[in-house]
Structures are given as structure tokens and as C-alpha cells.
Design a protein around this motif. Structure first.
Motif, mmCIF file in Angstrom:
data_model
loop_
_atom_site.group_PDB
_atom_site.id
_atom_site.type_symbol
_atom_site.label_atom_id
_atom_site.label_comp_id
_atom_site.label_asym_id
_atom_site.label_seq_id
_atom_site.Cartn_x
_atom_site.Cartn_y
_atom_site.Cartn_z
ATOM 1 N N GLU A 11 0.973 -1.182 -0.193
ATOM 2 C CA GLU A 11 0.256 -0.081 -0.080
ATOM 3 C C GLU A 11 1.170 1.247 -0.331
ATOM 4 O O GLU A 11 2.083 1.483 0.981
ATOM 5 C CB GLU A 11 -1.217 0.322 0.662
ATOM 6 C CG GLU A 11 -1.912 1.254 1.298
ATOM 7 C CD GLU A 11 -2.712 1.102 2.627
ATOM 8 O OE1 GLU A 11 -3.102 -0.222 3.094
ATOM 9 O OE2 GLU A 11 -3.094 2.536 2.733
ATOM 10 N N PHE A 12 0.785 1.983 -0.993
ATOM 11 C CA PHE A 12 1.373 3.287 -1.134
ATOM 12 C C PHE A 12 1.025 4.405 -0.101
ATOM 13 O O PHE A 12 -0.072 4.593 0.213
ATOM 14 C CB PHE A 12 1.560 3.893 -2.677
ATOM 15 C CG PHE A 12 1.929 5.821 -2.061
ATOM 16 C CD1 PHE A 12 3.407 5.584 -2.756
ATOM 17 C CD2 PHE A 12 0.834 6.315 -2.784
ATOM 18 C CE1 PHE A 12 3.491 6.634 -2.657
ATOM 19 C CE2 PHE A 12 1.564 7.888 -3.021
ATOM 20 C CZ PHE A 12 2.928 7.804 -2.642
ATOM 21 N N GLN A 26 7.677 5.532 -0.989
ATOM 22 C CA GLN A 26 7.481 4.743 0.281
ATOM 23 C C GLN A 26 6.235 4.078 0.401
ATOM 24 O O GLN A 26 5.164 4.391 0.092
ATOM 25 C CB GLN A 26 6.966 5.418 2.096
ATOM 26 C CG GLN A 26 8.448 6.259 1.632
ATOM 27 C CD GLN A 26 9.164 5.640 2.853
ATOM 28 O OE1 GLN A 26 9.869 5.692 3.701
ATOM 29 N NE2 GLN A 26 9.240 7.002 4.800
ATOM 30 N N PHE A 27 5.854 2.537 1.284
ATOM 31 C CA PHE A 27 4.602 1.561 1.361
ATOM 32 C C PHE A 27 4.982 0.785 2.403
ATOM 33 O O PHE A 27 5.713 0.330 3.058
ATOM 34 C CB PHE A 27 4.757 0.549 -0.251
ATOM 35 C CG PHE A 27 4.709 0.929 -1.646
ATOM 36 C CD1 PHE A 27 3.941 1.236 -2.290
ATOM 37 C CD2 PHE A 27 6.614 1.122 -2.226
ATOM 38 C CE1 PHE A 27 3.805 1.689 -3.117
ATOM 39 C CE2 PHE A 27 6.521 2.446 -3.249
ATOM 40 C CZ PHE A 27 5.623 2.322 -4.335
ATOM 41 N N LYS A 28 3.794 0.679 2.347
ATOM 42 C CA LYS A 28 3.552 -0.143 3.910
ATOM 43 C C LYS A 28 4.271 -1.364 3.711
ATOM 44 O O LYS A 28 3.993 -1.993 2.613
ATOM 45 C CB LYS A 28 2.218 -0.459 4.172
ATOM 46 C CG LYS A 28 1.767 -0.086 5.612
ATOM 47 C CD LYS A 28 0.006 -0.559 5.556
ATOM 48 C CE LYS A 28 -0.720 0.278 6.819
ATOM 49 N NZ LYS A 28 -1.826 0.164 6.379
ATOM 50 N N LYS A 29 4.785 -2.306 4.877
ATOM 51 C CA LYS A 29 5.713 -2.956 4.823
ATOM 52 C C LYS A 29 4.761 -3.769 5.607
ATOM 53 O O LYS A 29 3.678 -4.253 6.962
ATOM 54 C CB LYS A 29 7.122 -3.123 6.183
ATOM 55 C CG LYS A 29 7.446 -4.196 5.744
ATOM 56 C CD LYS A 29 8.509 -3.836 6.859
ATOM 57 C CE LYS A 29 8.440 -4.256 8.042
ATOM 58 N NZ LYS A 29 10.112 -4.138 8.880
ATOM 59 N N GLY A 30 4.665 -5.073 4.914
ATOM 60 C CA GLY A 30 3.482 -6.593 5.751
ATOM 61 C C GLY A 30 4.049 -7.466 6.987
ATOM 62 O O GLY A 30 6.144 -7.000 6.382
ATOM 63 N N GLN A 31 3.588 -8.150 7.634
ATOM 64 C CA GLN A 31 4.085 -8.296 8.420
ATOM 65 C C GLN A 31 5.223 -9.529 8.082
ATOM 66 O O GLN A 31 6.202 -9.598 8.522
ATOM 67 C CB GLN A 31 3.537 -8.595 9.593
ATOM 68 C CG GLN A 31 2.466 -8.180 10.583
ATOM 69 C CD GLN A 31 1.958 -8.138 11.214
ATOM 70 O OE1 GLN A 31 1.621 -9.102 12.057
ATOM 71 N NE2 GLN A 31 1.583 -7.229 12.842
ATOM 72 N N ASP A 32 5.214 -10.354 7.061
ATOM 73 C CA ASP A 32 5.734 -11.272 6.226
ATOM 74 C C ASP A 32 7.081 -11.253 5.604
ATOM 75 O O ASP A 32 7.169 -11.613 5.049
ATOM 76 C CB ASP A 32 4.541 -12.583 5.888
ATOM 77 C CG ASP A 32 3.768 -11.568 4.315
ATOM 78 O OD1 ASP A 32 3.794 -10.128 4.531
ATOM 79 O OD2 ASP A 32 3.576 -12.371 3.752
ATOM 80 N N LEU A 33 7.207 -9.543 5.652
ATOM 81 C CA LEU A 33 7.773 -9.071 4.289
ATOM 82 C C LEU A 33 9.137 -8.253 4.941
ATOM 83 O O LEU A 33 8.913 -7.604 6.277
ATOM 84 C CB LEU A 33 7.478 -7.832 2.913
ATOM 85 C CG LEU A 33 8.391 -7.295 2.248
ATOM 86 C CD1 LEU A 33 8.789 -8.809 1.640
ATOM 87 C CD2 LEU A 33 7.592 -6.265 1.820
ATOM 88 N N THR A 34 9.886 -9.742 4.660
ATOM 89 C CA THR A 34 11.399 -9.149 5.389
ATOM 90 C C THR A 34 12.908 -9.257 4.343
ATOM 91 O O THR A 34 12.300 -9.272 3.155
ATOM 92 C CB THR A 34 11.887 -9.645 6.794
ATOM 93 O OG1 THR A 34 12.766 -8.885 6.824
ATOM 94 C CG2 THR A 34 11.999 -10.633 6.573
#
Ligand SMILES: Cc1cc2nc3c(=O)[nH]c(=O)nc-3n(C[C@H](O)[C@H](O)[C@H](O)COP(=O)(O)OP(=O)(O)OC[C@H]3O[C@@H](n4cnc5c(N)ncnc54)[C@H](O)[C@@H]3O)c2cc1C
Length: 229
Positions: A11-12, A26-34
């Protein structure tokens, strides 16, 4: 492997003008993303159909920050892709697959990071991560940032990192001065140092050739070519 290439929706959140022709998104970082600092992702425009709708970008934010950031050059005649990036409004989405790439630091020896222009993006992530981790056991790290236009993006942040850590940051606008500095580190570390180079292909190739002419072995040089420039 399959998980790596699975597309994640991002999400932007907003954009920021870093200099005359450089923008961060910048985008929201999903919890599963690293990701590992220095890696890149494949980012796809999804709000409209465009030719070449997927491009690779280094993730310029650090894993310890809570957003995904890409930073890119946008000139007066932007490509369809970059026009689409500029159209994003908060809440809209793009997708990312990855992260991929082996351009990440193993701080087991003195390391010289060499950025050419927009090639600073993976190093912002690497240095910010070291800053946030507060790791005091690091071997010496030196960032040499070359930009012939002297338009050093992230300069304030990089100076803050240099002030609060043992990492040194030096700016150059000519290849000769950059090479003089590299010579100093070659003499100081006597073949115990490693080199990371990121930037457009011509810059990465010539710095790498310079190092090899000076007897630095290929194994000690990691390259991140930002193909497309
Ligand atoms: C591992 C990796 C990491 C990368 N990391 C980054 C990064 O962090 N930041 C970054 O900026 N890039 C990065 N790149 C490069 C990135 O993927 C793009 O190739 C690059 O940003 C150029 O994109 P573009 O859309 O401007 O290029 P192109 O589509 O090739 O366009 C180049 C130029 O042609 C002109 N043009 C093209 N299409 C049109 C059109 N329809 N109308 C008018 N003019 C047009 C424009 O002037 C445009 O700037 C990376 C590449 C790799 C491989």
C-alpha cells in the motif's frame, strides 16, 4: 524460492522529492515481508496497464524501518512506469516480488562501499540498518559517494549516521579524487579489505577494473549494477 517470487501487495503511503530529479516512494510493509539490507525487489504497477510495468529497484529502507522505500530518478520526460509512480495516491497499491540479490554486507573485514549517483540506494539501507542495530563490533566501514553533479541524495541522513557510528562518509565529484581515496584504503588495509560497488554499469565496470588493475582480486569485489541507466 517460490515464496520469494510470490507477489506481495504494497500500500502506497506517500512520496518525497529528494532533489531536483530524484523521488522516494514509501509503501506499508506487510508483516510477512523482510529483506536483507542491500537487496532489491521487482515492483509492478497495477493501477493501469503499461508497457514494461515491472522494474527492479533496490529497497532503500532498512529492514528495521517500518516501510518499504524505493528511490528513483525521474526526469522531465518520464517513462510510462515513472509517470505511473507519480500518479500514486495514498491507499493505492503496487506489487513487489522478491527480495532478491546477494548485495548484502558480511562485516567480517574492513569494507569500502562505493556509490555512483543513484547507486546510493542499497547503501542507504545497509548503513541505516547498521545504525539502527547499534552494532559496535563492526570492522571499519567507509562509504565513498561519487556524483559528478554533486547532488548527493540522503546527504543529511548519511552525515547523521557518520556522526553517530564509526562509519565514515566521503563525497566526491570526480573519478580521480575517488581513485586517490581508494588508493589510501588499499595501502591502509593491505589486501584485507572488501569492496562493494553500486551504480550505473559504466561506473561499476570502471571502478571494478581500477581495483583489479591494482591487484584486488575479483572475489573481494561485490557489484550491484543498476541496469537501466
Ligand atoms: C538490481 C537493480 C537495482 C536497481 N535499483 C534502482 C534504484 O534503486 N533506483 C533507480 O532509480 N533505478 C534502479 N534500477 C534501475 C531501474 O530498474 C530502471 O531501469 C531505471 O530506473 C530506469 O527506469 P525508466 O523507467 O526511467 O527507464 P526507461 O523506460 O528505460 O526510460 C529511460 C528514459 O527514456 C525516456 N522514456 C522512456 N519511455 C518514455 C515515454 N513513454 N515517454 C517519454 N520518455 C520516455 C525517459 O527519459 C526515461 O527516463 C535498478 C536496476 C537493477 C537491475
Amino acid at each position: 524460492m517460490i515464496a520469494v517470487f510470490k507477489k506481495k501487495e504494497l500500500e502506497f503511503l506517500g512520496s518525497k522529492k529528494e532533489s531536483d530529479n530524484v523521488y522516494s516512494f514509501q509503501f506499508k510493509k506487510g508483516q510477512d515481508l523482510t529483506w536483507e539490507a542491500g537487496q532489491h525487489g521487482l515492483f509492478t504497477i497495477t493501477h493501469k496497464k503499461i508497457k514494461s510495468g515491472t522494474k527492479p529497484f533496490s529497497v532503500a529502507s532498512a529492514p528495521k524501518e517500518d516501510t518499504i522505500r524505493i528511490t528513483t530518478k525521474i526526469n522531465d520526460t518520464p517513462s510510462e512506469y515513472k509517470k505511473a509512480l507519480l500518479e500514486l495516491k495514498p491507499g493505492m497499491t503496487i506489487t513487489m516480488s522478491g527480495p532478491v540479490g546477494a548485495f548484502h554486507l558480511k562485516a567480517d573485514s574492513p569494507t569500502i562501499l562505493i556509490a555512483g549517483g543513484i547507486g546510493i540506494t542499497p547503501f542507504r539501507s545497509i548503513l541505516k540498518q547498521l545504525d539502527l542495530e547499534g552494532n559496535s563490533n563492526q570492522k571499519p566501514i567507509h562509504l565513498l559517494y561519487m556524483d559528478s553533479d554533486k547532488s548527493y541524495i540522503f546527504k543529511d541522513e548519511l552525515n547523521d549516521i557518520a556522526n553517530s557510528t564509526s562509519i565514515s562518509v566521503t563525497y566526491f565529484d570526480s573519478r580521480d579524487r575517488l581513485y586517490n581515496e581508494i588508493d589510501k584504503y588499499m595501502q591502509l588495509y593491505k589486501d584485507n579489505e572488501k569492496y562493494f560497488i553500486a551504480g550505473p554499469k559504466s561506473m561499476v565496470d570502471s571502478v571494478s577494473a581500477y581495483l583489479q588493475e591494482n591487484k584486488v582480486s575479483k572475489q573481494k569485489i561485490k557489484k550491484d549494477v543498476l541496469y537501466g541507466y
